[in-house]
Design a protein around this motif. Structure first.
Motif, PDB file in Angstrom:
ATOM      1  N   ARG A  49      77.920  -0.284  52.084  1.00 51.50           N
ATOM      2  CA  ARG A  49      78.028   1.130  52.455  1.00 51.50           C
ATOM      3  C   ARG A  49      79.002   1.856  51.537  1.00 51.50           C
ATOM      4  NH1 ARG A  49      78.373   0.346  58.953  1.00 51.50           N
ATOM      5  NH2 ARG A  49      76.183  -0.155  59.269  1.00 51.50           N
ATOM      6  N   THR A  50      80.094   1.213  51.191  1.00 53.47           N
ATOM      7  CA  THR A  50      81.072   1.826  50.297  1.00 53.47           C
ATOM      8  C   THR A  50      80.475   2.067  48.925  1.00 53.47           C
ATOM      9  OG1 THR A  50      82.835   0.669  51.481  1.00 53.47           O
ATOM     10  CG2 THR A  50      83.379   1.559  49.326  1.00 53.47           C
ATOM     11  N   LYS A  51      79.745   1.102  48.403  1.00 57.04           N
ATOM     12  CA  LYS A  51      79.123   1.259  47.095  1.00 57.04           C
ATOM     13  C   LYS A  51      78.107   2.402  47.105  1.00 57.04           C
ATOM     14  CE  LYS A  51      79.584  -3.453  45.386  1.00 57.04           C
ATOM     15  NZ  LYS A  51      78.852  -4.673  44.984  1.00 57.04           N
ATOM     16  N   ILE A  58      79.486  10.124  43.089  1.00 61.29           N
ATOM     17  CA  ILE A  58      79.470  10.265  41.623  1.00 61.29           C
ATOM     18  C   ILE A  58      78.257  11.073  41.186  1.00 61.29           C
ATOM     19  CG2 ILE A  58      79.164   8.977  39.471  1.00 61.29           C
ATOM     20  CD1 ILE A  58      80.965   6.808  40.707  1.00 61.29           C
ATOM     21  N   ALA A  59      77.108  10.822  41.801  1.00 61.95           N
ATOM     22  CA  ALA A  59      75.901  11.576  41.460  1.00 61.95           C
ATOM     23  C   ALA A  59      76.086  13.057  41.775  1.00 61.95           C
ATOM     24  CB  ALA A  59      74.698  11.011  42.217  1.00 61.95           C
ATOM     25  N   MET A  60      76.682  13.370  42.917  1.00 52.28           N
ATOM     26  CA  MET A  60      76.912  14.770  43.287  1.00 52.28           C
ATOM     27  C   MET A  60      77.863  15.445  42.305  1.00 52.28           C
ATOM     28  SD  MET A  60      75.018  15.481  45.849  1.00 52.28           S
ATOM     29  CE  MET A  60      75.718  16.973  46.463  1.00 52.28           C
ATOM     30  N   VAL A  61      78.906  14.754  41.910  1.00 55.45           N
ATOM     31  CA  VAL A  61      79.854  15.324  40.947  1.00 55.45           C
ATOM     32  C   VAL A  61      79.156  15.597  39.614  1.00 55.45           C
ATOM     33  CG1 VAL A  61      81.902  14.795  39.564  1.00 55.45           C
ATOM     34  CG2 VAL A  61      81.929  14.388  42.015  1.00 55.45           C
ATOM     35  N   LEU A  62      78.364  14.654  39.136  1.00 56.11           N
ATOM     36  CA  LEU A  62      77.656  14.846  37.868  1.00 56.11           C
ATOM     37  C   LEU A  62      76.672  16.015  37.940  1.00 56.11           C
ATOM     38  CD1 LEU A  62      77.006  11.152  36.790  1.00 56.11           C
ATOM     39  CD2 LEU A  62      78.674  12.758  35.844  1.00 56.11           C
TER      40      LEU A  62
END
Length: 93
Positions: A49-51, A58-62
């Motif tokens: 779940r953490t991964k 990370i995808a949202m930030v990118l």
């Protein structure tokens, strides 16, 4: 190997099987094993779940960075186009 040596090895192997006894586990072995397996499974679930959460973040930030950069370059081009139009400039800016 000679036939007599093979027979001797077979006999040695079979006699060694006579000394085998059934292994005995402690009384609460099944409970301890089950508890450890459940605990290990919970840890694996938490790690997975953490991964997944980290990858989504990370995808949202990118995606956000890409959108901000694209929007910034479009605004700059619009601003330059409006200045060029206002002052009747021609050519690339």
């Amino acid at each position: 190997m000679k036939e007599s040596e093979i027979k001797r090895e077979v006999e040695l192997t079979l006699t060694s099987l006579d000394r085998i006894r059934k292994a005995k586990a402690p009384i609460d072995f099944a409970d301890i094993l089950t508890t450890k397996m459940i605990f290990a499974e919970d840890q694996v679930r938490w790690i997975i779940r953490t991964k997944i959460a980290l990858a989504a973040m990370i995808a949202m930030v990118l995606i956000n960075v890409a959108l901000i950069y694209k929007n910034h370059s479009e605004q700059r081009n619009q601003m330059l186009d409006s200045i060029a139009e206002e002052y009747h400039l021609t050519g690339d800016l």
